[in-house]
Write a protein that holds these residues in place. Structure first.
Motif, PDB file in Angstrom:
ATOM      1  N   ASP A 123       0.734  -0.996   0.069  1.00 19.90           N
ATOM      2  CA  ASP A 123       0.054   0.042   0.031  1.00 19.90           C
ATOM      3  C   ASP A 123       0.706   1.243   0.019  1.00 19.90           C
ATOM      4  N   GLY A 124       2.015   1.245  -0.667  1.00 22.82           N
ATOM      5  CA  GLY A 124       2.726   2.216  -0.913  1.00 22.82           C
ATOM      6  C   GLY A 124       3.844   2.493   0.092  1.00 22.82           C
TER       7      GLY A 124
ATOM      8  N   ASN B 194       4.725   7.557   1.627  1.00 22.91           N
ATOM      9  CA  ASN B 194       4.101   8.838   1.445  1.00 22.91           C
ATOM     10  C   ASN B 194       2.969   8.917   2.011  1.00 22.91           C
ATOM     11  N   VAL B 195       2.750  10.073   2.844  1.00 20.47           N
ATOM     12  CA  VAL B 195       1.550  10.233   3.596  1.00 20.47           C
ATOM     13  C   VAL B 195       1.143  11.541   3.433  1.00 20.47           C
TER      14      VAL B 195
ATOM     15  N   HIS C  75       8.178  10.354   3.821  1.00 23.44           N
ATOM     16  CA  HIS C  75       8.701  10.189   5.084  1.00 23.44           C
ATOM     17  C   HIS C  75       9.605   8.913   4.795  1.00 23.44           C
ATOM     18  N   ALA C  76      10.794   9.150   5.815  1.00 20.90           N
ATOM     19  CA  ALA C  76      11.695   8.243   5.888  1.00 20.90           C
ATOM     20  C   ALA C  76      12.038   7.551   7.139  1.00 20.90           C
TER      21      ALA C  76
ATOM     22  N   GLY D  13      10.928  14.222   3.331  1.00 24.82           N
ATOM     23  CA  GLY D  13      11.668  14.973   2.169  1.00 24.82           C
ATOM     24  C   GLY D  13      11.927  14.078   1.185  1.00 24.82           C
ATOM     25  N   GLU D  14      12.272  14.584  -0.014  1.00 27.51           N
ATOM     26  CA  GLU D  14      12.304  13.765  -1.094  1.00 27.51           C
ATOM     27  C   GLU D  14      13.875  13.123  -1.373  1.00 27.51           C
ATOM     28  N   THR D  15      14.852  14.128  -0.712  1.00 31.38           N
ATOM     29  CA  THR D  15      16.254  13.712  -0.779  1.00 31.38           C
ATOM     30  C   THR D  15      16.826  13.394   0.733  1.00 31.38           C
TER      31      THR D  15
END
Length: 616
Positions: free
Chosen positions: A401-402, A426-427, A432-433, A472-474
């Motif tokens: 589920d992602g 991804n919320v 998120h990591a 974040g994406e990075t």
């Protein structure tokens, strides 16, 4: 005089010649009637069950074979005059049996479709031929086979199968489109091939090529009992698919109707798994190229679940064996199972599950994190993650589920035990990591060497744990928003990059100096401890101390923000402690003495400086 045998031969030649002349003379006469236009249309309709319309008069050819050329042929549903045609062909060339024509019958020996267009119904997400009539000769023959299967599914009476002759069908430059896809590209274009089925109770073969998703593809297939296959019976099937991105072959038995069923051997190979994903999913795959992949397995299953047994799988230089299955019971297909690798590249695996974005605006989550679910248990004799080598690895990779996760529950690395967990999610449109690392009895010097981070890394045995989560994406964005904790404990050894004697020389001068000026030595230690709390991207040092072999103790406190890469730390060098059993008196004495030396560490990560303060 001629012998009796010679006379018979002469008469045979004469009779043959007369028959040939009769055929040549009679065929045009027969063809000039309605035999071609009406009977050919009737036969096409009788076999297919569809209404057949010929918008142009046929062209008749007698030599070198008896044939008819039909222009603008349309097949449509009898019950829906307003619906789009099921199939249209610019031209249909039909080879006819000359002897059957002399008897007043139409028997096809070959049908050639030139630039046909087949329309499929995709209203419920499944591609199928719309409204197949049940009264056509082919449909009725399938129904007979279905009744034989119902009477004895394991061993149907094959002698009772219809034995009608069936023509060879050739297709040139065909297209397959959807009923709702007027503005969409064809599902298949440039389709050219031959379907050879001499009779309904005999074997059939297919050899075709075309363009699917922009790539040229060839298909070869054969089955011993095609009528049983169409009726939903299990029968032998051989299939080979070749294209630049992927080569695939299957040999075994299959049932392609209803719940479907396959049981056989599957082999596939791809020079780039990334290219296969882009080709089949029709979307760009971010990140670096994923390595070549191969699969060989025995497969068994149906439309709900396919099990891959004794599977042999390779990804780049990593080879694996195991068992896994693909389930289609949920909205997203689920791949689950167990794979044992001889060598596993964890970096490649993580990029496969969650490719790195090429641009800051691209989401880091993998496209299939929203289309597929994974639950794989992995083991590896050897594994690598960049420059880090591990042995005896046990891991779990999940996509659900992602949510993407990779957990190493057990591994041997740096001479000790290592555990690692990574979560990507991804919320509400936000990435998120989460990272968890736990290590016990590892060689700090070896770890620093492999990670290219030798400065201030204790060359000693120890343990540490790391937990952080951010968004974040990075990686930089995640660190700059991270919360969590870090702790470490090391035993006797040394710290690279610290020369205490040189530090004291600079300290006596009372002026600040670059940390680089004292990085030419190793500081012997009896042990070192670290505890830090991460909040909002700032690491707050709760405890950081190194116990020297001289009995002195170095302590450091302060904060290290990830954003801006700055440093703000203060430290002290405490005098040696009392001998064992004299702690109380020593504490009172030490309280009166105070720290021997204090200092401040500031600047940036790349160029820190020290400002010492001497306390008498």
């Amino acid at each position: 005089m001629p012998s009796s045998a010679m006379k018979k031969s002469i008469w045979a030649l004469v009779i043959a010649a007369v028959l040939a002349v009769a055929v040549v003379v009679c065929l045009p006469i027969l063809a000039s009637t309605q035999i071609v236009r009406d009977s050919v249309a009737q036969q096409l309709s009788a076999w297919s069950g569809y209404r057949v319309r010929l918008d142009d008069a046929p062209q008749i050819r007698v030599w070198p074979s008896f044939s008819a050329v039909l222009n603008d042929v349309v097949l449509s549903d009898w019950n829906d005059d307003g619906a789009a045609a099921v199939m249209e062909a610019e031209r249909v060339e039909v080879d006819l049996s000359a002897l059957a024509a002399l008897r007043g019958k139409v028997v096809f020996t070959k049908i050639r479709l030139v630039r046909p267009v087949l329309r499929l119904d995709d209203t419920d997400g499944m591609m199928r031929v719309p409204s197949i009539p049940n009264w056509g000769r082919l449909a009725q023959s399938v129904e007979v086979a279905r009744e034989l299967l119902a009477a004895d599914p394991a061993a149907p009476d094959k002698t009772a199968l219809p034995s009608d002759s069936f023509a060879t069908v050739e297709v040139e430059d065909g297209r397959v489109i959807t009923l709702s896809g007027a503005s969409r590209p064809p599902l298949l274009s440039g389709f050219t091939g031959t379907f050879n089925w001499p009779a309904l109770n005999r074997a059939a073969t297919l050899s075709a090529r075309g363009i699917w998703h922009g790539e040229s593809i060839t298909v070869d297939a054969s089955t011993e009992e095609p009528l049983l296959l169409l009726a939903g019976g299990k029968t032998a099937l051989s299939l080979t698919v070749k294209s630049a991105p992927l080569t695939l072959s299957f040999k075994g038995e299959a049932d392609l109707v209803g719940g479907a069923f396959v049981n056989g051997t599957l082999e596939s190979s791809a020079p780039s798994l990334q290219r296969v994903l882009e080709w089949t999913l029709l979307e760009d795959w971010p990140g670096s190229t994923i390595k070549p992949a191969k699969l060989r397995s025995t497969i068994i299953g149906d439309a709900k679940r396919i099990k891959f047994e004794t599977a042999e799988f390779s990804l780049g230089d990593s080879n694996a064996t195991g068992v896994f299955d693909v389930a289609f019971t949920d909205q997203r297909p689920t791949i689950s199972g167990t794979l044992a690798f001889n060598a596993l590249d964890l970096g490649t695996l993580l990029k496969t599950l969650a490719p790195e974005p090429d641009a800051p605006t691209q989401a880091a989550a993998a496209p299939w994190a929203h289309d597929l679910n994974f639950d794989l248990r992995l083991s590896a004799t050897q594994a690598t993650a960049g420059s880090v080598s591990m042995t005896d690895v046990a891991a779990t990779a999940q996509v659900r589920d992602g949510l993407v996760s990779l957990d190493i529950s057990d591994a041997t690395a740096f001479g000790g035990m290592l555990q690692l967990g990574i979560r990507l999610d991804n919320v509400e449109g936000r990435d998120h990591a989460e990272l968890r690392i736990a290590a016990e009895n590892i060689d700090g010097g070896l770890m620093g060497e492999k990670l290219h981070f030798t400065a201030f890394m204790p060359k000693a045995k120890g343990s540490f744990s790391v937990f952080l989560k951010g968004h974040g994406e990075t990686l930089n964005q995640i660190l700059e928003t991270s919360d969590g904790s870090i702790s470490a404990n090391f035993g006797k050894g040394s710290i690279v990059g610290l020369n205490l004697e040189t530090f004291r020389e600079h300290n006596d001068k009372g002026s600040f100096f670059p940390l680089q000026d004292i990085a030419d030595g190793e500081l012997p230690i009896e042990g070192a401890d670290l505890k830090a709390t991460l909040a909002g991207g700032i690491a707050w040092i709760d405890t950081a101390e190194a116990r020297l072999s001289t009995g002195e103790k170095i302590t450091i406190g302060g904060l290290v923000p990830f954003a801006g890469r700055g440093i703000a730390l203060s430290g002290s060098i405490l005098p040696p402690g009392p001998p064992s059993g004299e702690e109380t008196a020593a504490e009172e004495s030490s309280a009166g003495q105070g720290p021997r030396e204090t200092f401040f560490v500031g600047g940036s990560w790349n160029a820190p400086f020290i400002a010492p303060f001497l306390i008498e």
